[in-house]
Design an enzyme around this catalytic site. Structure first.
Site, PDB file in Angstrom:
ATOM      1  N   ASN A 284      -0.304  13.287   4.110  1.00 26.52           N
ATOM      2  CA  ASN A 284      -1.299  12.397   5.105  1.00 26.52           C
ATOM      3  C   ASN A 284      -0.608  12.687   6.166  1.00 26.52           C
ATOM      4  O   ASN A 284       0.037  11.917   6.842  1.00 26.52           O
ATOM      5  CB  ASN A 284      -0.906  11.131   4.626  1.00 26.52           C
ATOM      6  CG  ASN A 284      -1.721  10.045   5.094  1.00 26.52           C
ATOM      7  OD1 ASN A 284      -2.638  10.331   5.954  1.00 26.52           O
ATOM      8  ND2 ASN A 284      -1.888   8.876   4.760  1.00 26.52           N
TER       9      ASN A 284
ATOM     10  N   HIS B  59      -5.886  15.459  -5.090  1.00 28.58           N
ATOM     11  CA  HIS B  59      -6.075  15.796  -3.792  1.00 28.58           C
ATOM     12  C   HIS B  59      -6.122  17.415  -3.377  1.00 28.58           C
ATOM     13  O   HIS B  59      -6.547  17.907  -2.375  1.00 28.58           O
ATOM     14  CB  HIS B  59      -5.255  15.049  -2.729  1.00 28.58           C
ATOM     15  CG  HIS B  59      -5.709  13.621  -2.699  1.00 28.58           C
ATOM     16  ND1 HIS B  59      -5.906  12.864  -3.796  1.00 28.58           N
ATOM     17  CD2 HIS B  59      -5.813  12.989  -1.530  1.00 28.58           C
ATOM     18  CE1 HIS B  59      -6.079  11.705  -3.317  1.00 28.58           C
ATOM     19  NE2 HIS B  59      -5.932  11.623  -2.180  1.00 28.58           N
TER      20      HIS B  59
ATOM     21  N   GLY C  72      -6.650   4.822  -0.646  1.00 33.61           N
ATOM     22  CA  GLY C  72      -8.060   4.932  -0.215  1.00 33.61           C
ATOM     23  C   GLY C  72      -8.620   3.833  -0.634  1.00 33.61           C
ATOM     24  O   GLY C  72      -8.491   2.564  -0.417  1.00 33.61           O
TER      25      GLY C  72
ATOM     26  N   ARG D   3     -15.494  37.975  41.592  1.00 31.98           N
ATOM     27  CA  ARG D   3     -14.856  36.984  42.761  1.00 31.98           C
ATOM     28  C   ARG D   3     -14.521  35.638  42.027  1.00 31.98           C
ATOM     29  O   ARG D   3     -13.453  35.303  42.649  1.00 31.98           O
ATOM     30  CB  ARG D   3     -16.070  36.803  43.980  1.00 31.98           C
ATOM     31  CG  ARG D   3     -15.774  35.937  45.026  1.00 31.98           C
ATOM     32  CD  ARG D   3     -16.554  35.903  46.136  1.00 31.98           C
ATOM     33  NE  ARG D   3     -18.084  36.368  45.822  1.00 31.98           N
ATOM     34  CZ  ARG D   3     -19.033  35.373  45.986  1.00 31.98           C
ATOM     35  NH1 ARG D   3     -18.979  34.136  46.384  1.00 31.98           N
ATOM     36  NH2 ARG D   3     -20.253  36.039  45.480  1.00 31.98           N
TER      37      ARG D   3
ATOM     38  N   TYR E  25       0.919  -1.360  -0.105  1.00 33.93           N
ATOM     39  CA  TYR E  25      -0.010  -0.064  -0.111  1.00 33.93           C
ATOM     40  C   TYR E  25       0.761   1.209  -0.013  1.00 33.93           C
ATOM     41  O   TYR E  25       1.873   1.266   0.989  1.00 33.93           O
ATOM     42  CB  TYR E  25      -0.781   0.004   1.259  1.00 33.93           C
ATOM     43  CG  TYR E  25      -1.764   1.162   1.357  1.00 33.93           C
ATOM     44  CD1 TYR E  25      -2.848   1.587   0.457  1.00 33.93           C
ATOM     45  CD2 TYR E  25      -1.572   2.414   2.207  1.00 33.93           C
ATOM     46  CE1 TYR E  25      -3.393   2.800   0.242  1.00 33.93           C
ATOM     47  CE2 TYR E  25      -2.275   3.593   2.311  1.00 33.93           C
ATOM     48  CZ  TYR E  25      -3.353   3.712   1.457  1.00 33.93           C
ATOM     49  OH  TYR E  25      -4.106   4.990   1.278  1.00 33.93           O
TER      50      TYR E  25
END
Length: 513
Positions: free
Chosen positions: A197, A84, A61, A286, A54
């Site tokens: 990535n 992309h 993807g 306060r 991969y």
């Protein structure tokens, strides 16, 4: 010029800010160059094998099942960057893009990505040339990291798309590279994916937000102290022994800061002697240390997450020291997205309590003797009435920005990427929140300093006097008839943002926590 050396073991928040905001020069260490070369040898060996790996010899993807032949792999890497780089909307800020590029280089230099040394060197060269890719507002889902924003940066390395030169003019990236003698990269196996990535954009925005909020929380302690003075409140609630029995460190720090600012004040302690005596001050006065302290502790957690992320190598797949190349989910932005949202919630609450103190200063029924709206001639003059409207509008916006982005998810990539972080969106809205918080604190400062000056016959603390004098020296006028307020408010906003308030007070008190 300051130089940041990038090694294999991550970087620091200070280095990120130096590169993003200070244009520091970037160099790769010999250790990083050697690690890059070793990891590349592993990737080249895997690329030569017939088995698909991969990111090396497959699609990406939902298309990861296709094995890509050797002759198409360079085209594959170019195509992933081009496809992309699909952002839309306005360009994001230069400092964000520089942080994005530098943090991706940090991961590349770890030796876990398989990118060649010359690609990493080109990334450093682009940063050093002051070339800033045009990255758009929309496109990232925070998984797989900041894909679209990083792709626009990778596109510039290839000499494609648009980028901004050091002169601020947007030109074709190829022209800018050529003008600075930088050769565009020809991406090889794994490199396109490795460049896009990661969680770098959301992390860069987190680091810069933390730096800004650190200054803003100190500034808010100062304005809370000034409001307490102007309202003739009591500093007894700030005593260290009270905060020791509820030992939240942020709370103790905020109380100590306020006490340091109020040291020597002639205005505090009148809460039981004025025309409307009180047993105790309102919550917004306060409980200021409790609210600011909780935000500080939230920042401490966010800083821890950022430090861990700065020490991380975020990529998929990664090259491990034993030579394996393994898929993983480390690109998921959830850790960063959560703290970005936490900080937006804390900022909204800090802005809200500051606005309540401002409103109290302007209300003659609750301000203990101050004129309505701090006006010179109430009725003829409106004073700061509408300045508080502006502050209230900003608070309302902060509340909307506090709605978490990370609680959302939307599936993508044909259901392969079916749970995303929305961390980029969390970071973008936090940047807006930080800017609005600065404006809210500036309005409180503007009102509180005017109110103190209207307390004739009473002497403010030395630190308060220093703040007032510095603000006036910055061109912001004091009490008087109505005038065009927007320039004064804008100048006060800049005074807080640029550190003028903090510097003036710390010159008297010493460093605040």
């Amino acid at each position: 010029m300051h130089t940041v050396v990038v090694g294999t073991s991550g970087t620091t928040a200070q280095d990120v800010i130096a590169v993003a905001r200070g244009n520091a020069r970037v160099e790769l260490s010999p250790e990083a160059l050697a690690a890059l070369a070793r990891a590349r040898e592993i990737v080249d060996a895997l690329a030569a094998k017939p088995e698909p790996v991969y990111g090396v010899s497959t699609g990406f993807g939902a298309l990861a099942s296709r094995h890509i032949s050797t002759e198409l792999r360079a085209q594959l890497q170019r195509n992933i960057v081009r496809s992309h780089a699909a952002g839309m909307g306005a360009p994001v800020e230069r400092e964000v893009v520089r942080a994005l590029m530098f943090l991706r280089l940090k991961t590349v230099a770890s030796g876990h990505t398989g990118v060649r040394p010359q690609v990493a060197q080109t990334m450093a060269d682009v940063l050093n040339a002051g070339i800033t890719p045009v990255v758009h507002e929309y496109g990232s889902l925070g998984c797989s990291g900041d894909l679209a924003p990083l792709s626009h940066c990778a596109l510039t390395l290839m000499g494609e798309g648009d980028a901004e030169g050091p002169d601020g003019i947007v030109r074709p990236a190829g022209e800018l590279l050529a003008a600075h003698g930088i050769e565009p990269v020809e991406l090889r196996e794994k490199e396109g994916l490795a460049l896009l990535n990661g969680t770098d954009g959301m992390l860069g925005m987190l680091i810069m937000a933390l730096a800004d909020l650190d200054k803003l929380y100190k500034s808010a302690d100062i304005t809370a102290a000034l409001s307490l003075e102007a309202l003739l409140g009591t500093e007894k609630v700030l005593a260290p022994e009270l905060h020791a029995i509820r030992p939240h460190p942020g709370q103790a720090a905020a109380a100590a800061n306020m006490l340091a600012v109020l040291k020597g004040s002639g205005l505090t302690g009148h809460y039981q002697q004025d025309e409307a005596p009180r047993v105790q001050d309102a919550y917004s006065v306060r409980c200021a240390p409790q609210v600011a302290g909780a935000g500080r502790d939230t920042m401490a957690h966010a800083r821890l997450v950022a430090e861990r992320e700065l020490a991380s190598a975020v990529d998929n797949p990664v090259v491990l020291p034993d030579g394996r190349v393994e898929s993983n989910g480390n690109f998921h932005g959830a850790p960063v997205a959560y703290v970005l949202d936490f900080l937006a919630i804390a900022a909204a609450d800090l802005g809200s309590i500051a606005e309540r103190r401002t409103d109290r200063l302007l209300d003659k029924n609750r301000s203990h003797g101050l004129p309505p709206f701090l006006a010179d001639d109430a009725g003829v003059d409106s004073g700061l009435m509408i300045a508080q409207y502006t502050q209230a509008a900003l608070v309302s916006e902060l509340k909307r920005l506090a709605v978490p982005a990370s609680a959302d998810s939307i599936p993508s990539s044909a259901m392969q990427e079916d749970h995303v972080s929305m961390g980029w969106s969390a970071a973008r809205k936090l940047r807006t929140a930080v800017g609005n918080l600065n404006r809210i604190i500036a309005v409180e400062l503007y009102a509180a300093t005017r109110a103190i000056e209207l307390r004739e016959g009473l002497t403010p603390a030395p630190a308060s006097r220093a703040a007032i004098e510095a603000l006036r020296a910055a061109g912001v006028q004091g009490p008087g008839p109505d005038r065009f307020l927007a320039p004064d408010l804008e100048a006060t906003d800049a005074f807080v943002r640029e550190g003028g308030l903090l510097a003036a007070v710390e010159a008297v008190t010493g460093p605040l926590a």
